[in-house]
Design an enzyme around this catalytic site. Structure first.
Site, mmCIF file in Angstrom:
data_model
loop_
_atom_site.group_PDB
_atom_site.id
_atom_site.type_symbol
_atom_site.label_atom_id
_atom_site.label_comp_id
_atom_site.label_asym_id
_atom_site.label_seq_id
_atom_site.Cartn_x
_atom_site.Cartn_y
_atom_site.Cartn_z
ATOM 1 N N THR A 52 0.825 -1.207 0.000
ATOM 2 C CA THR A 52 0.000 0.000 0.000
ATOM 3 C C THR A 52 0.858 1.256 0.000
ATOM 4 O O THR A 52 0.427 2.311 -0.457
ATOM 5 C CB THR A 52 -0.933 -0.006 1.223
ATOM 6 O OG1 THR A 52 -1.649 -1.235 1.255
ATOM 7 C CG2 THR A 52 -1.921 1.139 1.180
ATOM 8 N N TYR A 140 6.035 -12.009 4.921
ATOM 9 C CA TYR A 140 4.793 -11.537 4.297
ATOM 10 C C TYR A 140 4.423 -12.473 3.149
ATOM 11 O O TYR A 140 5.088 -12.487 2.103
ATOM 12 C CB TYR A 140 5.004 -10.105 3.808
ATOM 13 C CG TYR A 140 3.814 -9.425 3.170
ATOM 14 C CD1 TYR A 140 2.518 -9.932 3.236
ATOM 15 C CD2 TYR A 140 3.993 -8.215 2.488
ATOM 16 C CE1 TYR A 140 1.451 -9.276 2.650
ATOM 17 C CE2 TYR A 140 2.930 -7.548 1.907
ATOM 18 C CZ TYR A 140 1.667 -8.083 1.981
ATOM 19 O OH TYR A 140 0.618 -7.423 1.386
ATOM 20 N N LYS A 168 2.738 -12.314 8.215
ATOM 21 C CA LYS A 168 1.547 -11.633 7.687
ATOM 22 C C LYS A 168 1.023 -12.484 6.539
ATOM 23 O O LYS A 168 1.659 -12.587 5.483
ATOM 24 C CB LYS A 168 1.895 -10.232 7.210
ATOM 25 C CG LYS A 168 0.708 -9.460 6.633
ATOM 26 C CD LYS A 168 1.164 -8.082 6.154
ATOM 27 C CE LYS A 168 0.020 -7.182 5.735
ATOM 28 N NZ LYS A 168 -0.732 -7.663 4.564
ATOM 29 N N ILE A 212 -3.276 -6.646 9.561
ATOM 30 C CA ILE A 212 -2.554 -5.525 8.956
ATOM 31 C C ILE A 212 -3.315 -5.179 7.685
ATOM 32 O O ILE A 212 -3.378 -5.954 6.750
ATOM 33 C CB ILE A 212 -1.089 -5.876 8.663
ATOM 34 C CG1 ILE A 212 -0.374 -6.223 9.973
ATOM 35 C CG2 ILE A 212 -0.398 -4.711 7.964
ATOM 36 C CD1 ILE A 212 1.074 -6.613 9.804
#
Length: 316
Positions: A52, A140, A168, A212
């Site tokens: 993001t 991630y 994540k 998250i």
């Protein structure tokens, strides 16, 4: 055996967008204002320079500057984890070493995008990074962005690395996330999709640290969800989770794509509608400008109740 699994990372974290001006330059004032807004909302941590955050369109100097400002503004208040996404472990390590030098709380990266590494190559990538940077590391798993899915078996192997403290999981596969939580319980923290009744059941049975979330639009609902859940007020947690789920269902598809534009373009358009300092996207992304799409987005925010919450601390 990983001895760092007790890192106090949990709860609701925004994956922060990086504000750019309409002309494409880094908007440092808007970035500071956004970080202050996150602190006001009471979020439990912030991820910087992730997907993001448009790390892919920033220069190395900009990535370092964004990280420096975030640490300076939030250090000592909440954890600040710096995204170190890159095509090689050596490049990730350079960003990671900078994060360590400025006092960040940890680093995060996906496996190398575009490369389609094998599971052994994924392990080798993280092992090299873990050995090079003395900071807590969050793995991630982002199959939509990397075209590879880190298996549960590989995550178990990665959890044995000394600096790996969290995962994540943005696979969207809720059964796999539950399996991951069960396999990694007591070893590392797992962030996934937990703000719903099924997620509460997974957390109660197998563990699970938090969410998250791209941009943090859900903070007014997600922050009090976690605080109610931790306090044992499950009825209140269910109320907040229903409001958060409604928002997500109005804006996001099951595969993590967005309903009105590409995810970051939609996010920044929503933030502008809410008066939040998200700034503009930078190419290759394009701003959401279609009037009908903007109207649909505005109506979705209204339906979710966010217009009335945009200046809230999220703890009402």
């Amino acid at each position: 055996m990983n001895t760092s699994g007790a890192a106090p990372w949990r709860g609701y974290w925004p994956a922060a967008p990086t504000p750019f001006t309409a002309g494409g330059s880094l908007d440092e004032d808007a970035w500071r204002a956004l970080l202050a807004l996150y602190a006001e909302h009471g979020v439990h941590g912030v991820l910087v320079n992730g997907t993001t955050g448009e790390w892919f369109s920033q220069t190395p100097e900009e990535r370092r500057r964004v990280a420096e400002i975030a640490v300076a503004e939030l250090s000592g208040q909440i954890p600040v984890v710096i995204g170190c996404g890159a095509y090689t472990a050596a490049e990730s390590a350079r960003y990671g070493e900078h994060a360590r030098a400025i006092g960040a709380d940890g680093i995060l990266t996906t496996p190398p995008p575009y490369v389609h590494p094998s599971q052994d190559e994924i392990h080798a990538f993280y092992a090299t990074l873990a050995g090079a940077v003395d900071l807590p590391l969050m793995v991630y798993n982002w199959p939509r962005g990397t075209a590879v899915d880190i298996t549960v078996d590989t995550l178990v192997r990665l959890a044995e690395l000394d600096t790996v403290v969290a995962v994540k999981d943005s696979s969207g596969d809720e059964l796999k996330v539950a399996d991951t939580c069960a396999a990694l319980a007591g070893k590392v923290q797992v962030f996934g999709r937990f703000i719903h009744r099924r997620g509460m059941a997974v957390m109660a049975e197998f563990g699970g640290a938090g969410n998250i979330d791209g941009g943090g639009l859900g903070a007014p609902f997600a922050v009090p969800f976690y605080e109610a859940y931790w306090a044992g007020d499950l009825d209140r947690a269910r109320e907040w989770s229903a409001r958060y789920e409604r928002l997500v269902n109005l804006l996001v598809n099951d595969d993590y794509s967005s309903r009105f534009a590409s995810p970051t373009s939609q996010l920044k358009a929503a933030m502008r509608l809410l008066g939040q300092p998200g700034g503009h996207v930078r190419p290759p992304l394009l701003p959401l400008e279609d009037p009908s799409a903007l109207l649909g987005l505005s109506e979705a925010l209204d339906e979710a109740g966010l217009h009335s919450c945009s200046t809230s601390t999220g703890k009402r």
